[in-house]
Enzyme design. Structure first.
Site, PDB file in Angstrom:
ATOM      1  CG  ASP A   9      72.697  30.477  17.396  1.00  0.00           C
ATOM      2  OD1 ASP A   9      72.281  30.550  16.213  1.00  0.00           O
ATOM      3  OD2 ASP A   9      73.868  30.147  17.677  1.00  0.00           O
ATOM      4  CB  CYS A  66      72.936  27.188  15.918  1.00  0.00           C
ATOM      5  SG  CYS A  66      73.836  25.627  15.885  1.00  0.00           S
ATOM      6  N   GLY A  67      74.565  28.358  13.748  1.00  0.00           N
ATOM      7  CA  GLY A  67      75.524  28.593  12.673  1.00  0.00           C
ATOM      8  C   GLY A  67      75.906  27.309  11.944  1.00  0.00           C
ATOM      9  CB  THR A  68      77.939  24.431  12.888  1.00  0.00           C
ATOM     10  OG1 THR A  68      77.537  24.262  14.259  1.00  0.00           O
ATOM     11  CG2 THR A  68      79.172  25.321  12.821  1.00  0.00           C
ATOM     12  CG  HIS A  99      66.138   5.236   6.341  1.00  0.00           C
ATOM     13  ND1 HIS A  99      67.319   4.822   5.777  1.00  0.00           N
ATOM     14  CD2 HIS A  99      65.156   4.936   5.447  1.00  0.00           C
ATOM     15  CE1 HIS A  99      67.070   4.297   4.569  1.00  0.00           C
ATOM     16  NE2 HIS A  99      65.770   4.362   4.351  1.00  0.00           N
ATOM     17  CG  HIS A 134      63.951   2.311   8.719  1.00  0.00           C
ATOM     18  ND1 HIS A 134      65.310   2.272   8.538  1.00  0.00           N
ATOM     19  CD2 HIS A 134      63.396   2.079   7.502  1.00  0.00           C
ATOM     20  CE1 HIS A 134      65.579   2.038   7.255  1.00  0.00           C
ATOM     21  NE2 HIS A 134      64.429   1.917   6.613  1.00  0.00           N
ATOM     22  NE  ARG A 137      68.029  -1.404  11.157  1.00  0.00           N
ATOM     23  CZ  ARG A 137      68.052  -1.566   9.842  1.00  0.00           C
ATOM     24  NH1 ARG A 137      67.856  -0.543   9.033  1.00  0.00           N
ATOM     25  NH2 ARG A 137      68.279  -2.760   9.328  1.00  0.00           N
TER      26      ARG A 137
END
Ligand code: RB5
Length: 144
Positions: A9, A66-68, A99, A134, A137
């Site tokens: 974004d 994006c920002g976070t 993993h 892995h 899972r």
């Protein structure tokens, strides 16, 4: 060389631009699904097309921000074929590949420097999926 799908974004735009130059310099091809400026926008508009490109094999894998990193990661992971991993340290990026066989690396653009982002991208690019337990899972992740 493999093709990488990119999406961000406005908050990730300038890091996306810089990382596209970086992976281009390493010989990767890029599909840039936007955004194309720092004008305020909505990350799902760019995340969904990038996710589809990875799911259908048009791109080998993706890098998104994006920002976070949270909003775009949440959006990407709505796609059954996507395993998007939010990574803010190189060790997390390596483990996301080793993993989880993450097929989209997600970065928190407002919380990592360019140098940190490059180190995270390099760790992801250089890591190999370990398979075995892995894979077992991963096979249980999908909601049937
Ligand atoms: C944009 O201000 C910000 O909310 C967005 O980039 C992201 O951090 C959302 O998860």
């Amino acid at each position: 060389m493999e093709t990488i799908a990119f999406a961000s974004d406005h908050a990730g735009y300038s890091l996306k631009k810089a990382l596209i130059e970086y992976v281009n310099s390493k010989g990767y091809n890029v599909l840039d699904f936007g955004t194309d400026s720092e004008d305020s926008c909505d990350y799902p508009d760019f995340a969904h097309p990038a996710a589809k490109a990875v799911e259908d094999g048009t791109a080998a894998f993706g890098i998104a921000m994006c920002g976070t990193g949270n909003g775009i990661q949440m959006t990407l992971n709505k796609h059954q074929g996507i395993r998007a991993a939010l990574c803010w340290r190189p060790e997390l990026a390596a483990l996301a590949k080793e993993h989880n066989n993450a097929n989209i690396l997600v970065l928190p653009a407002r919380f990592v420097s360019y140098d940190e982002a490059v180190a995270i991208v390099d760790a992801y690019l250089n890591a190999k999926f370990e398979g075995g337990r892995h894979q077992r899972r991963i096979d249980k992740i999908a909601v049937k």
